[in-house]
Design a protein around this motif. Sequence first.
Motif, PDB file in Angstrom:
ATOM      1  N   VAL A 230      34.923  37.682  43.421  1.00 33.80           N
ATOM      2  CA  VAL A 230      34.871  38.669  42.345  1.00 33.80           C
ATOM      3  C   VAL A 230      34.284  38.020  41.094  1.00 33.80           C
ATOM      4  O   VAL A 230      34.710  36.936  40.689  1.00 33.80           O
ATOM      5  CB  VAL A 230      36.275  39.236  42.052  1.00 33.80           C
TER       6      VAL A 230
ATOM      7  N   ASP B 196      33.058  39.370  37.170  1.00 33.02           N
ATOM      8  CA  ASP B 196      32.963  40.468  36.214  1.00 33.02           C
ATOM      9  C   ASP B 196      33.463  41.785  36.801  1.00 33.02           C
ATOM     10  O   ASP B 196      32.859  42.842  36.626  1.00 33.02           O
ATOM     11  CB  ASP B 196      31.516  40.624  35.712  1.00 33.02           C
ATOM     12  N   GLY B 197      34.558  41.704  37.562  1.00 27.73           N
ATOM     13  CA  GLY B 197      35.197  42.918  38.042  1.00 27.73           C
ATOM     14  C   GLY B 197      34.576  43.551  39.261  1.00 27.73           C
ATOM     15  O   GLY B 197      34.990  44.625  39.692  1.00 27.73           O
ATOM     16  N   ARG B 198      33.562  42.897  39.853  1.00 29.48           N
ATOM     17  CA  ARG B 198      32.922  43.437  41.054  1.00 29.48           C
ATOM     18  C   ARG B 198      32.963  42.395  42.162  1.00 29.48           C
ATOM     19  O   ARG B 198      32.915  41.194  41.906  1.00 29.48           O
ATOM     20  CB  ARG B 198      31.447  43.788  40.771  1.00 29.48           C
TER      21      ARG B 198
ATOM     22  N   ASP C 160      25.773  42.619  44.564  1.00 31.17           N
ATOM     23  CA  ASP C 160      26.978  43.432  44.452  1.00 31.17           C
ATOM     24  C   ASP C 160      27.467  43.871  45.826  1.00 31.17           C
ATOM     25  O   ASP C 160      26.670  44.216  46.698  1.00 31.17           O
ATOM     26  CB  ASP C 160      26.669  44.663  43.597  1.00 31.17           C
TER      27      ASP C 160
ATOM     28  N   ASP D  55      33.602  47.612  44.763  1.00 32.05           N
ATOM     29  CA  ASP D  55      34.772  47.550  43.896  1.00 32.05           C
ATOM     30  C   ASP D  55      35.899  46.790  44.615  1.00 32.05           C
ATOM     31  O   ASP D  55      36.197  47.089  45.774  1.00 32.05           O
ATOM     32  CB  ASP D  55      35.226  48.978  43.572  1.00 32.05           C
TER      33      ASP D  55
ATOM     34  N   ASP E  88      38.205  34.642  42.007  1.00 32.41           N
ATOM     35  CA  ASP E  88      37.500  34.977  40.771  1.00 32.41           C
ATOM     36  C   ASP E  88      36.466  33.883  40.546  1.00 32.41           C
ATOM     37  O   ASP E  88      36.757  32.851  39.962  1.00 32.41           O
ATOM     38  CB  ASP E  88      38.509  35.047  39.619  1.00 32.41           C
TER      39      ASP E  88
ATOM     40  N   THR F 230      42.097  33.877  35.502  1.00 30.84           N
ATOM     41  CA  THR F 230      41.938  34.842  36.584  1.00 30.84           C
ATOM     42  C   THR F 230      42.214  36.252  36.071  1.00 30.84           C
ATOM     43  O   THR F 230      43.097  36.477  35.273  1.00 30.84           O
ATOM     44  CB  THR F 230      42.904  34.490  37.715  1.00 30.84           C
ATOM     45  N   THR F 231      41.450  37.150  36.558  1.00 29.90           N
ATOM     46  CA  THR F 231      41.547  38.533  36.094  1.00 29.90           C
ATOM     47  C   THR F 231      42.814  39.159  36.656  1.00 29.90           C
ATOM     48  O   THR F 231      42.816  39.764  37.731  1.00 29.90           O
ATOM     49  CB  THR F 231      40.330  39.324  36.592  1.00 29.90           C
TER      50      THR F 231
ATOM     51  N   ASP G 174      44.740  41.648  35.810  1.00 28.81           N
ATOM     52  CA  ASP G 174      44.932  43.087  36.006  1.00 28.81           C
ATOM     53  C   ASP G 174      44.282  43.535  37.310  1.00 28.81           C
ATOM     54  O   ASP G 174      44.833  44.360  38.042  1.00 28.81           O
ATOM     55  CB  ASP G 174      44.405  43.883  34.802  1.00 28.81           C
ATOM     56  N   MET G 175      43.131  42.961  37.620  1.00 26.64           N
ATOM     57  CA  MET G 175      42.475  43.292  38.885  1.00 26.64           C
ATOM     58  C   MET G 175      43.317  42.798  40.060  1.00 26.64           C
ATOM     59  O   MET G 175      43.453  43.484  41.083  1.00 26.64           O
ATOM     60  CB  MET G 175      41.080  42.664  38.917  1.00 26.64           C
TER      61      MET G 175
ATOM     62  N   ARG H 124      46.048  45.262  40.644  1.00 23.03           N
ATOM     63  CA  ARG H 124      45.594  46.514  41.262  1.00 23.03           C
ATOM     64  C   ARG H 124      45.285  46.298  42.746  1.00 23.03           C
ATOM     65  O   ARG H 124      45.551  47.169  43.567  1.00 23.03           O
ATOM     66  CB  ARG H 124      44.378  47.059  40.508  1.00 23.03           C
TER      67      ARG H 124
END
Lengths: 206, 250
Positions: free
Chosen positions: B12, B14-16, B28, B31, B51, B61-62, B64-65, B68
Amino acid sequence: MIAVVDYGVNNVKSVVRAIEAGGHAATLVTDAESVRRADRVLLPGVGHFGQAMRNLAAAGLDDAVRDAAASGRPVMGICLGLQLFFAGSDEAPDTAGLGLLPGWVRRFETSLPVPHVGWAEVSASASGRTHPVLAAVFQDTSRFFYHVHSFHPHALPDEAVLATGDYDGPFPSIAGRDNVIGAQFHPEKSQRAGIDLLAAFARWRP
Amino acid sequence: MLARRIIPCLDVADGRVVKGIHFESLRDAGDPVEQAARYDAEGADELVFLDISASPDARRTTLDMVSRVAETIFIPFTVGGGIRAVADAGAALRAGADKVAVNTAAVRDPSLVSRLADSFGSQCVVAAVDVRRTGGRLAVMINGGREATGLDGIGWLAELASLGAGEILLTSMDRDGTGTGYDLDLLRAAAAAVSIPVIASGGAGGLPHLAEALDAGAHGVLAATIFHYQGSSLPEARAYLRAQGYPVRP
């Protein structure tokens, strides 16, 4: 409603989610009074036997879980939560467990890697096949469940061993007696098989 | 009987979800939450979330992702990228990870591995190692493959095991994204050097590659490209391995 005892171990939320995924309600509880009021109790657990017993005792949760079991309400343990149901463990030999099930907890004696980690095939025993919580899950087949553990229940009477796994020899993977049951694996990490087992516990009327 | 593990990996950035070749030319792949849900539904044995922009960008590390993703799956979940301290690992575990992977930070401070094992148990600690063959050596690379360390790959694996790592996630940078198969010599050497599970990563391009890695001593096979893009589904992978006689989940 299943009261899931939150006593400072990680990932209790995933247990609640897995119960909900099976169509049942669960709530996290942190105090003894909530455990005493609950109609069924689930004790999760990851970590060290001695530290877990100290955490439970500090909040009076040890007696509350014992009371729930003594009153005949369904009580289930997961992983270390199951191990705490026995008299004690080699992991902390001087710390008494809850004493809800006959037996002791010992470390794997094997040249294979310890901890035992992964999806292990679990088969119901003769007593397990007729147990209401297992019957719907196992039917006539074995199931795979996700295990992560270095210690396992040991020296149980045969009738308390409801299902076994095998890791350089058989070990009890589901144990229980009367209104108490526990799984050495993580049903909340075991997809459908685990969700089914938790749902069967939620419906269980011992 | 332990099932051999088939592990999709979400790199992952940048959120992708992204996937590259030799850790570069990222493209890419969707999601993360949607991909995680799909892999769970297809019966993945575990999920790994790395990440990959965390270390180079010095970001945490992200989380929140991570939360989810954790909320959508019922399988063991490993999170790595940017875990530099016991507190970072604790935050990832609270966000729903079951295990944390450390790579760059473990090289910079090997005691981190022991401290993580002491705090959370060895079963929680995945040592991720990226190696590249350089002049006849297996060179350990860090910082997303950008920085050479001078460490020898096999020696480092043995040290990680002795420090308390619960398993090794071993990525061949040479094979990453190429689809030419795992580095089987690397896997054989790794499996001989440590008694903890080794997860093969880098190079899977078809289902026979998964079997080759298991034959070479891997306890599990991690793949991204074949599951993200190339149309091989997890049920197909399980069916293939079962037909070849490997113990896999039904």
